[in-house]
Write a protein that holds these residues in place. Sequence first.
Motif, PDB file in Angstrom:
ATOM      1  N   ALA A 193      44.199  16.705  19.461  1.00  0.00           N
ATOM      2  CA  ALA A 193      44.749  15.931  20.569  1.00  0.00           C
ATOM      3  C   ALA A 193      46.185  15.515  20.297  1.00  0.00           C
ATOM      4  O   ALA A 193      47.028  15.494  21.209  1.00  0.00           O
ATOM      5  N   ALA A 194      46.486  15.178  19.044  1.00  0.00           N
ATOM      6  CA  ALA A 194      47.846  14.778  18.686  1.00  0.00           C
ATOM      7  C   ALA A 194      48.818  15.925  18.929  1.00  0.00           C
ATOM      8  O   ALA A 194      49.923  15.719  19.454  1.00  0.00           O
ATOM      9  N   LEU A 195      48.426  17.126  18.563  1.00  0.00           N
ATOM     10  CA  LEU A 195      49.297  18.286  18.768  1.00  0.00           C
ATOM     11  C   LEU A 195      49.328  18.683  20.236  1.00  0.00           C
ATOM     12  O   LEU A 195      50.353  19.154  20.741  1.00  0.00           O
ATOM     13  N   LEU A 196      48.228  18.492  20.921  1.00  0.00           N
ATOM     14  CA  LEU A 196      48.181  18.749  22.353  1.00  0.00           C
ATOM     15  C   LEU A 196      49.181  17.849  23.080  1.00  0.00           C
ATOM     16  O   LEU A 196      49.874  18.270  24.001  1.00  0.00           O
ATOM     17  N   GLN A 197      49.259  16.578  22.654  1.00  0.00           N
ATOM     18  CA  GLN A 197      50.208  15.642  23.259  1.00  0.00           C
ATOM     19  C   GLN A 197      51.645  16.095  23.057  1.00  0.00           C
ATOM     20  O   GLN A 197      52.521  15.797  23.871  1.00  0.00           O
ATOM     21  N   GLN A 198      51.914  16.806  21.980  1.00  0.00           N
ATOM     22  CA  GLN A 198      53.264  17.279  21.702  1.00  0.00           C
ATOM     23  C   GLN A 198      53.609  18.540  22.490  1.00  0.00           C
ATOM     24  O   GLN A 198      54.730  19.020  22.435  1.00  0.00           O
ATOM     25  N   GLY A 199      52.645  19.081  23.231  1.00  0.00           N
ATOM     26  CA  GLY A 199      52.896  20.244  24.068  1.00  0.00           C
ATOM     27  C   GLY A 199      52.619  21.577  23.419  1.00  0.00           C
ATOM     28  O   GLY A 199      53.023  22.621  23.941  1.00  0.00           O
ATOM     29  N   LEU A 200      51.939  21.590  22.265  1.00  0.00           N
ATOM     30  CA  LEU A 200      51.651  22.847  21.590  1.00  0.00           C
ATOM     31  C   LEU A 200      50.569  23.631  22.318  1.00  0.00           C
ATOM     32  O   LEU A 200      49.645  23.051  22.896  1.00  0.00           O
ATOM     33  N   SER A 201      50.663  24.955  22.274  1.00  0.00           N
ATOM     34  CA  SER A 201      49.648  25.828  22.839  1.00  0.00           C
ATOM     35  C   SER A 201      48.468  25.921  21.873  1.00  0.00           C
ATOM     36  O   SER A 201      48.559  25.495  20.714  1.00  0.00           O
ATOM     37  N   ASN A 202      47.368  26.505  22.344  1.00  0.00           N
ATOM     38  CA  ASN A 202      46.208  26.685  21.464  1.00  0.00           C
ATOM     39  C   ASN A 202      46.576  27.512  20.234  1.00  0.00           C
ATOM     40  O   ASN A 202      46.141  27.212  19.118  1.00  0.00           O
ATOM     41  N   LYS A 203      47.356  28.546  20.429  1.00  0.00           N
ATOM     42  CA  LYS A 203      47.755  29.405  19.318  1.00  0.00           C
ATOM     43  C   LYS A 203      48.596  28.630  18.309  1.00  0.00           C
ATOM     44  O   LYS A 203      48.417  28.770  17.091  1.00  0.00           O
ATOM     45  N   GLN A 204      49.511  27.801  18.796  1.00  0.00           N
ATOM     46  CA  GLN A 204      50.346  27.003  17.895  1.00  0.00           C
ATOM     47  C   GLN A 204      49.510  25.982  17.133  1.00  0.00           C
ATOM     48  O   GLN A 204      49.744  25.735  15.947  1.00  0.00           O
ATOM     49  N   ILE A 205      48.543  25.373  17.821  1.00  0.00           N
ATOM     50  CA  ILE A 205      47.677  24.392  17.163  1.00  0.00           C
ATOM     51  C   ILE A 205      46.853  25.063  16.070  1.00  0.00           C
ATOM     52  O   ILE A 205      46.703  24.523  14.967  1.00  0.00           O
ATOM     53  N   ALA A 206      46.337  26.253  16.358  1.00  0.00           N
ATOM     54  CA  ALA A 206      45.554  26.986  15.361  1.00  0.00           C
ATOM     55  C   ALA A 206      46.398  27.278  14.127  1.00  0.00           C
ATOM     56  O   ALA A 206      45.929  27.158  12.984  1.00  0.00           O
ATOM     57  N   HIS A 207      47.666  27.629  14.350  1.00  0.00           N
ATOM     58  CA  HIS A 207      48.561  27.919  13.223  1.00  0.00           C
ATOM     59  C   HIS A 207      48.840  26.662  12.408  1.00  0.00           C
ATOM     60  O   HIS A 207      48.815  26.695  11.171  1.00  0.00           O
ATOM     61  N   ARG A 208      49.096  25.554  13.094  1.00  0.00           N
ATOM     62  CA  ARG A 208      49.427  24.311  12.395  1.00  0.00           C
ATOM     63  C   ARG A 208      48.252  23.785  11.572  1.00  0.00           C
ATOM     64  O   ARG A 208      48.425  23.280  10.469  1.00  0.00           O
ATOM     65  N   LEU A 209      47.043  23.904  12.123  1.00  0.00           N
ATOM     66  CA  LEU A 209      45.868  23.350  11.455  1.00  0.00           C
ATOM     67  C   LEU A 209      45.134  24.387  10.601  1.00  0.00           C
ATOM     68  O   LEU A 209      44.135  24.048   9.955  1.00  0.00           O
ATOM     69  N   THR A 210      45.616  25.626  10.631  1.00  0.00           N
ATOM     70  CA  THR A 210      45.012  26.719   9.865  1.00  0.00           C
ATOM     71  C   THR A 210      43.527  26.877  10.208  1.00  0.00           C
ATOM     72  O   THR A 210      42.653  26.889   9.343  1.00  0.00           O
ATOM     73  N   ILE A 211      43.255  26.955  11.502  1.00  0.00           N
ATOM     74  CA  ILE A 211      41.892  27.182  11.971  1.00  0.00           C
ATOM     75  C   ILE A 211      41.913  28.304  12.999  1.00  0.00           C
ATOM     76  O   ILE A 211      42.972  28.723  13.467  1.00  0.00           O
ATOM     77  N   GLN A 212      40.734  28.814  13.352  1.00  0.00           N
ATOM     78  CA  GLN A 212      40.636  29.917  14.290  1.00  0.00           C
ATOM     79  C   GLN A 212      41.007  29.474  15.711  1.00  0.00           C
ATOM     80  O   GLN A 212      40.762  28.332  16.102  1.00  0.00           O
ATOM     81  N   LEU A 213      41.571  30.421  16.464  1.00  0.00           N
ATOM     82  CA  LEU A 213      41.945  30.128  17.842  1.00  0.00           C
ATOM     83  C   LEU A 213      40.728  29.725  18.664  1.00  0.00           C
ATOM     84  O   LEU A 213      40.799  28.797  19.486  1.00  0.00           O
ATOM     85  N   ALA A 214      39.603  30.393  18.454  1.00  0.00           N
ATOM     86  CA  ALA A 214      38.387  30.047  19.192  1.00  0.00           C
ATOM     87  C   ALA A 214      37.944  28.615  18.893  1.00  0.00           C
ATOM     88  O   ALA A 214      37.435  27.914  19.780  1.00  0.00           O
ATOM     89  N   THR A 215      38.151  28.183  17.658  1.00  0.00           N
ATOM     90  CA  THR A 215      37.791  26.812  17.283  1.00  0.00           C
ATOM     91  C   THR A 215      38.656  25.814  18.033  1.00  0.00           C
ATOM     92  O   THR A 215      38.168  24.777  18.505  1.00  0.00           O
ATOM     93  N   VAL A 216      39.945  26.126  18.137  1.00  0.00           N
ATOM     94  CA  VAL A 216      40.849  25.244  18.886  1.00  0.00           C
ATOM     95  C   VAL A 216      40.408  25.149  20.342  1.00  0.00           C
ATOM     96  O   VAL A 216      40.372  24.055  20.924  1.00  0.00           O
TER      97      VAL A 216
END
Length: 257
Positions: A193-216
């Motif tokens: 949610a914190a990264l979502l608030q910053q405007g990141l896409s699902n792909k960007q969030i997955a990269h930042r948190l080192t998790i799978q895109l499907a998980t995001v």
Amino acid sequence: MSLLGTAATPLVMDALTTRARGTLPGNGYDSPRTRPIRVYVISPMRIYREGLIQVLATRPGLTVAGSADTFETALPAVRRGEADVALYDLRCSSGLSGLRRLAETPAVTVVGLGVEETVECILACAEAGMAGYVTDTASVDELASRVGDAARGELHCPPHIAASLVRRLAAVGAGPASPEAGLGLTSREREVAALLQQGLSNKQIAHRLTIQLATVKNHVHSILTKLEAPTRGDAAAVLRARRVGVSAPAAARPWPA
């Protein structure tokens, strides 16, 4: 629909930035402008920056006040009132923080360059103080028009983004709710949610948190469900309006990268 097309909807940004930013000091909204709009160009890419300077210098009603590769370099001139509009490239390393610092100067209006055409990014930029924006696909004529729009206190955007901005204003107007209203999120969902608030896409969030895109995607779906928010932008607005203490992971850099 084109972000800058003829079907765009004008919105006055006063309510979003909590201050009037429509015209030059001393001018009313209906007062004719007696001098060209002074534009300050800020971009980390020299060839892009110099190209904009050359093009803007030929446009009637506009004059280039200066240029810089960082907001820190531009800030003294902006604070001295040497520019009316600052064209700020979101690809600067300072990202939204640089936009916010520029927008804190009452004498200047900030127009974002290279803004991604998503509700999340536009809401994040608007809340940072952006008064106008253009995408990388905009023409020179559209850029010049957006500078003039921003100087008049207008923002042109598609209807679905206008609707999201209105919902954001409604959430702010409703006032902060109790913190418990946003505590249904798990610790991982709060990070997302914190990264979502910053405007990141699902792909960007997955990269930042080192998790799978499907998980995001699963986390985002859960966040929207728990907050009863129809869109990602609405979820971000709800979290901000409720003053829920969601903070970004320490390893994450501010959007945009």
